[in-house]
Design a protein around this motif. Structure first.
Motif, PDB file in Angstrom:
ATOM      1  N   VAL A  58       0.705  -1.137   0.123  1.00  0.00           N
ATOM      2  CA  VAL A  58       0.273  -0.053  -0.073  1.00  0.00           C
ATOM      3  C   VAL A  58       0.804   1.272   0.012  1.00  0.00           C
ATOM      4  CG1 VAL A  58      -1.509   1.427   1.538  1.00  0.00           C
ATOM      5  CG2 VAL A  58      -1.789  -1.144   1.220  1.00  0.00           C
ATOM      6  N   GLU A  61       2.518   1.862  -3.204  1.00  0.00           N
ATOM      7  CA  GLU A  61       1.297   2.283  -4.261  1.00  0.00           C
ATOM      8  C   GLU A  61       1.098   3.762  -4.070  1.00  0.00           C
ATOM      9  OE1 GLU A  61      -3.394   1.549  -5.430  1.00  0.00           O
ATOM     10  OE2 GLU A  61      -2.122  -0.114  -4.294  1.00  0.00           O
ATOM     11  N   VAL A 125      -4.908   7.093  -0.981  1.00  0.00           N
ATOM     12  CA  VAL A 125      -4.657   5.598  -1.510  1.00  0.00           C
ATOM     13  C   VAL A 125      -4.432   4.960  -0.263  1.00  0.00           C
ATOM     14  CG1 VAL A 125      -2.896   4.022  -2.206  1.00  0.00           C
ATOM     15  CG2 VAL A 125      -3.599   5.886  -3.522  1.00  0.00           C
ATOM     16  N   GLU A 128      -7.826   4.646   1.579  1.00  0.00           N
ATOM     17  CA  GLU A 128      -8.816   3.496   0.986  1.00  0.00           C
ATOM     18  C   GLU A 128      -8.203   1.995   1.104  1.00  0.00           C
ATOM     19  OE1 GLU A 128      -9.581   1.851  -3.459  1.00  0.00           O
ATOM     20  OE2 GLU A 128      -8.709   3.856  -3.411  1.00  0.00           O
ATOM     21  N   LYS A 129      -6.945   1.809   0.965  1.00  0.00           N
ATOM     22  CA  LYS A 129      -6.399   0.364   1.206  1.00  0.00           C
ATOM     23  C   LYS A 129      -6.314  -0.119   2.607  1.00  0.00           C
ATOM     24  CE  LYS A 129      -5.914   0.280  -3.488  1.00  0.00           C
ATOM     25  NZ  LYS A 129      -5.671  -0.729  -4.370  1.00  0.00           N
TER      26      LYS A 129
END
Length: 170
Positions: A58, A61, A125, A128-129
């Motif tokens: 994560v 990302e 990000v 969300e993850k």
């Protein structure tokens, strides 16, 4: 390590060895960060130790600045727990978390490890993850570990504006 030595030798490491740092050393670093002062001692900050492969993915990302690290510290704060200055309604959570992050980065150096203060990341990000972190505002990500041979200081590391540009006595 001597404080003067810590602040002079610390640099932004941008390449790490592919190894895990033992939990005992991580806890020593976290204890130093835990001692950081915060407004009204409300301590709205939270340091997340990112080390599972899924959580590290994560982070990778969310930022191009992971530099091959196997572990990360993610520093954030809870806006609802932070002190708010009454004169202008300024929320001091970001200040508190930044002070904690500064203690953290210096403690990493003091422990014989390297790190890099990463501000270039997409917090959406992460939220969300990793939904358990959704309530936090994030200040910085710190990849950390032992430097790879190519991870030394950048050529700009020693460059500083003159003190007269940054300090004024009134």
């Amino acid at each position: 390590m001597d404080f003067e030595k810590v602040i002079r030798e610390r640099y932004a490491c941008r390449a790490f060895l592919d190894e895990l740092i033992p939990e005992e050393k991580i806890r020593e670093i976290l204890e130093a960060a835990h001692m950081a002062p915060t407004a009204k001692n409300l301590q709205p900050q939270k340091i997340f130790v990112i080390q599972s492969e899924a959580a590290c993915e994560v982070i990778r990302e969310a930022t191009p600045c992971s530099y091959g690290a196997r572990q990360f510290f993610l520093v954030g704060y809870d806006r609802e727990q932070a002190w708010i200055r009454s004169f202008d309604e300024r929320n001091f959570g970001v200040v508190d978390a930044s002070i904690v992050a500064t203690h953290l980065v210096l403690a990493i150096e003091n422990a014989g490890l390297e790190s890099c203060w990463v501000g270039h990341f997409d917090p959406a990000v992460i939220r969300e993850k990793l939904p358990s972190l959704a309530a936090y505002d994030f200040v910085a990500i710190f990849p950390f570990g032992h430097a790879a041979p190519e991870g030394g200081p950048s050529e700009r590391h020693e460059q500083r504006r003159p003190s007269s540009d940054c300090v004024e006595f009134i």
